[in-house]
Motif scaffolding. Sequence first.
Motif, PDB file in Angstrom:
ATOM      1  N   LYS A   7    -122.423  29.049  60.906  1.00 36.86           N
ATOM      2  CA  LYS A   7    -122.382  27.338  60.891  1.00 36.86           C
ATOM      3  C   LYS A   7    -121.510  27.019  59.729  1.00 36.86           C
ATOM      4  N   ARG A  11    -117.985  24.796  59.575  1.00 40.96           N
ATOM      5  CA  ARG A  11    -117.684  23.703  58.779  1.00 40.96           C
ATOM      6  C   ARG A  11    -116.379  23.904  57.878  1.00 40.96           C
ATOM      7  N   ASP A  28    -116.671  24.833  48.467  1.00 46.82           N
ATOM      8  CA  ASP A  28    -117.178  23.564  48.184  1.00 46.82           C
ATOM      9  C   ASP A  28    -117.386  23.644  46.586  1.00 46.82           C
ATOM     10  N   GLY A 113    -126.143  24.808  52.799  1.00 43.22           N
ATOM     11  CA  GLY A 113    -125.189  24.332  53.765  1.00 43.22           C
ATOM     12  C   GLY A 113    -123.927  24.796  53.335  1.00 43.22           C
ATOM     13  N   THR A 114    -123.721  24.869  52.083  1.00 43.82           N
ATOM     14  CA  THR A 114    -122.227  25.031  51.363  1.00 43.82           C
ATOM     15  C   THR A 114    -121.747  26.233  50.987  1.00 43.82           C
ATOM     16  N   GLU A 232    -135.771  21.558  48.795  1.00 43.85           N
ATOM     17  CA  GLU A 232    -135.736  20.186  48.471  1.00 43.85           C
ATOM     18  C   GLU A 232    -136.224  19.599  47.220  1.00 43.85           C
ATOM     19  N   PRO A 242    -124.686  14.853  48.363  1.00 40.30           N
ATOM     20  CA  PRO A 242    -125.429  15.125  49.437  1.00 40.30           C
ATOM     21  C   PRO A 242    -125.404  16.269  50.034  1.00 40.30           C
ATOM     22  N   TYR A 243    -125.997  16.796  51.161  1.00 44.10           N
ATOM     23  CA  TYR A 243    -126.087  18.227  51.385  1.00 44.10           C
ATOM     24  C   TYR A 243    -126.565  18.206  53.071  1.00 44.10           C
ATOM     25  N   GLN A 244    -126.112  19.197  53.660  1.00 39.16           N
ATOM     26  CA  GLN A 244    -126.831  19.319  55.018  1.00 39.16           C
ATOM     27  C   GLN A 244    -127.162  20.674  55.419  1.00 39.16           C
ATOM     28  N   PRO A 245    -128.462  21.001  55.207  1.00 44.42           N
ATOM     29  CA  PRO A 245    -128.950  22.422  55.525  1.00 44.42           C
ATOM     30  C   PRO A 245    -128.666  22.784  56.967  1.00 44.42           C
ATOM     31  N   VAL A 246    -128.398  24.155  56.922  1.00 49.62           N
ATOM     32  CA  VAL A 246    -128.378  24.852  58.324  1.00 49.62           C
ATOM     33  C   VAL A 246    -129.392  25.785  58.827  1.00 49.62           C
TER      34      VAL A 246
END
Length: 412
Positions: A7, A11, A28, A113-114, A232, A242-246
């Motif tokens: 994932k 991205r 990133d 997620g990075t 978190e 901001p970040y988007q955990p996967v």
Amino acid sequence: MATISEKIFSRASGHRAEAGEIVEAEVDYAMSHDGTSVLAIKAFTEMGSERVWDPERIVVPFDHIVPANNSTAADLQRMVRSWARDQGIVHFFEGGRGICHQVFPEEGFALPGTLLVGADSHSCTYGAFGAFGTGVGATDMAEIYSRGRLWFKVPETIAVRISGRLGEMVLAKDLTLMLVGAIGADGATYRALEYLGETVESLSISGRMTLCNMGVEMGAKAAIVPADGTTEEYLRGRARGPYQPVRSDPGSYDAEMEFDVSDLSPQVAVPFRVDQVRPVGDLAGTEVDQVFIGTCTNGRLEDLEIAARILKGREVKARTLVIPASREVLLQALSSGVLEALVRAGAMIGTPGCGPCLGAHMGVIAEEEVCLSTANRNFPGRMGKGGLVYLASPATAAASAISGEITDPREV
Ligand SMILES: CC(C)[C@H](C(=O)O)[C@@H](O)C(=O)O
Ligand code: SF4
């Protein structure tokens, strides 16, 4: 169905990335330190590059030989400083701020997620935050400096499920050493390790960092703990953006392994292999010349706290060196009384940084001397030519410092 790694690479590469595939992905954040920046800058210049891709996304902490120990190191460090200034590198951290792998997360660059790439093998530490953190060589880093992109082979993932409660004085390091012993120094070559299960979930950020830090000692490209509430909480007020955990989809793993740590005892890796791991009891009585508590594996506040708890009101017999992983750790140890307990027990305190971990300075051992270290590597010559390095937890290190021989921390 996809793993965390797939994932993240999907991205970062802009198309659906599957394990085994080679993709070009955008990084990133990149990191290089006083040691590897020297070579990366040389390659960057030789490639004909003039400006870095993004001066805000290259993080440069000085940690490997700080303060400089001779004029060669001082000259090289001056060169890196001036290059960073010329390039307008925003996140430059001077010596004393701490070890790259500690400063990078403290400063909020390690985000779930990075894709994070460091010119240092232990960049897998950032997996503790649900990121894909990996180490590359200097020429690859030069490519990232220039374009912010690099080719990667998307790794297959081994899920490692851990259950059971760690016993008294049995720490994340013991769990980690047990895994390195069981999986082996090349048991996860080019894979991503994903750590799951109740034991992992119950680990603090510090413990997760210890666990992920040694992923590369099994050959892994990345070692990842999925982000959760603990992550978190740590990131609150620190995250750079901001970040988007996967998360991995069930059934997306290439292999699965299970371990129960309920009966685990403190572990020690004996020279000269990280995967030659034995229960502390087997080595009890081995004489120790030096004890070293620190490094990107175990130089955090929790590590110093447990050492101080054991050493408080006692006197070390083996010479003992404590090096906080960062200034933040040093300051917390200072205000909480941890540092005082360590100093009163006879420990030497070093400038936050790598210290003697890779045998460069500040605590190198003599031929045939034994150092019990909380670090991650015990290869021949690692901390000085002909020296012997045993790896253990900060509790085992502190207990052994008192007796001058390898000692089970449950017995002091
Ligand atoms: C100096 C650096 C290239 C090296 C690494 O990449 O790991 C060091 O940090 C180490 O631990 O041996
Ligand atoms: S503390 Fe040791 S293992 Fe960690 S980055 Fe520094 S030299 Fe490498």
